[in-house]
Design a protein around this motif. Structure first.
Motif, PDB file in Angstrom:
ATOM      1  N   GLU A  99       0.809  -1.203  -0.197  1.00 40.98           N
ATOM      2  CA  GLU A  99      -0.152   0.096   0.076  1.00 40.98           C
ATOM      3  C   GLU A  99       0.755   1.336  -0.047  1.00 40.98           C
ATOM      4  O   GLU A  99       1.671   1.683   0.871  1.00 40.98           O
TER       5      GLU A  99
ATOM      6  N   LYS B  37      -4.463   9.910  -1.092  1.00 36.71           N
ATOM      7  CA  LYS B  37      -4.655   8.720  -1.694  1.00 36.71           C
ATOM      8  C   LYS B  37      -4.005   7.468  -1.191  1.00 36.71           C
ATOM      9  O   LYS B  37      -3.021   7.566  -0.492  1.00 36.71           O
ATOM     10  N   ARG B  38      -4.754   6.485  -1.229  1.00 31.50           N
ATOM     11  CA  ARG B  38      -4.076   5.183  -0.740  1.00 31.50           C
ATOM     12  C   ARG B  38      -4.268   4.174  -2.145  1.00 31.50           C
ATOM     13  O   ARG B  38      -5.276   3.944  -2.541  1.00 31.50           O
ATOM     14  N   ILE B  39      -3.074   3.635  -2.528  1.00 34.11           N
ATOM     15  CA  ILE B  39      -3.109   3.008  -3.779  1.00 34.11           C
ATOM     16  C   ILE B  39      -2.600   1.364  -3.374  1.00 34.11           C
ATOM     17  O   ILE B  39      -1.383   1.264  -2.798  1.00 34.11           O
TER      18      ILE B  39
ATOM     19  N   LEU C  91      -0.786  -1.942  -4.516  1.00 35.92           N
ATOM     20  CA  LEU C  91       0.321  -2.405  -5.499  1.00 35.92           C
ATOM     21  C   LEU C  91       0.664  -3.778  -5.452  1.00 35.92           C
ATOM     22  O   LEU C  91       0.749  -4.285  -4.326  1.00 35.92           O
TER      23      LEU C  91
ATOM     24  N   ALA D 152       0.467   2.071 -10.542  1.00 35.26           N
ATOM     25  CA  ALA D 152      -0.767   0.699 -10.538  1.00 35.26           C
ATOM     26  C   ALA D 152      -1.253   0.559 -11.841  1.00 35.26           C
ATOM     27  O   ALA D 152      -2.329   0.577 -12.168  1.00 35.26           O
TER      28      ALA D 152
ATOM     29  N   GLN E 222      -3.688   3.107 -13.251  1.00 37.95           N
ATOM     30  CA  GLN E 222      -5.115   2.879 -12.628  1.00 37.95           C
ATOM     31  C   GLN E 222      -5.105   4.261 -11.740  1.00 37.95           C
ATOM     32  O   GLN E 222      -6.431   4.922 -11.330  1.00 37.95           O
ATOM     33  N   HIS E 223      -4.140   4.791 -11.339  1.00 37.95           N
ATOM     34  CA  HIS E 223      -4.288   5.963 -10.464  1.00 37.95           C
ATOM     35  C   HIS E 223      -3.076   6.974 -11.085  1.00 37.95           C
ATOM     36  O   HIS E 223      -2.144   6.785 -11.721  1.00 37.95           O
TER      37      HIS E 223
END
Length: 100
Positions: free
Chosen positions: A22, A28-30, A32, A68, A71-72
């Protein structure tokens, strides 16, 4: 220099489960996977080369970075991109101390 004027940009990278990570930025929290984390590291290293930093400073003073598998999208200024580089470096450095 006024110490109160120093702003910390909180960027955190932690392991969630095996090969799942993460990345937490300011807003933001993404999530991976390991290959996505390696791609992020490669992109950040390219952006933090001295000549790339000069180009960023000469233009807009920020970068838009896809994360990612696109996606982000995160918006980073120079201190944030350097902080992300340090976070990634320290994250991978912790793996060096583990002996197999």
């Amino acid at each position: 220099m006024n110490v109160d004027a120093i702003v910390e940009y909180e960027i955190d990278l932690k392991e969630i489960t095996f090969c799942k990570y993460e990345l937490k930025t300011v807003n933001k929290r993404i999530l991976l996977s390991f290959p996505q984390l390696l791609q992020l590291r490669k992109n950040v290293y390219n952006l933090t080369k001295p000549e790339a930093l000069y180009d960023i400073i000469d233009s807009e003073n920020f970068v838009l970075l896809f994360v990612a598998d696109k996606q982000h999208l995160i918006y980073l200024d120079i201190p944030q991109i350097l902080n992300l580089r340090n976070t990634i470096d320290s994250f991978f450095y912790s793996f060096k101390s583990v002996s197999i």
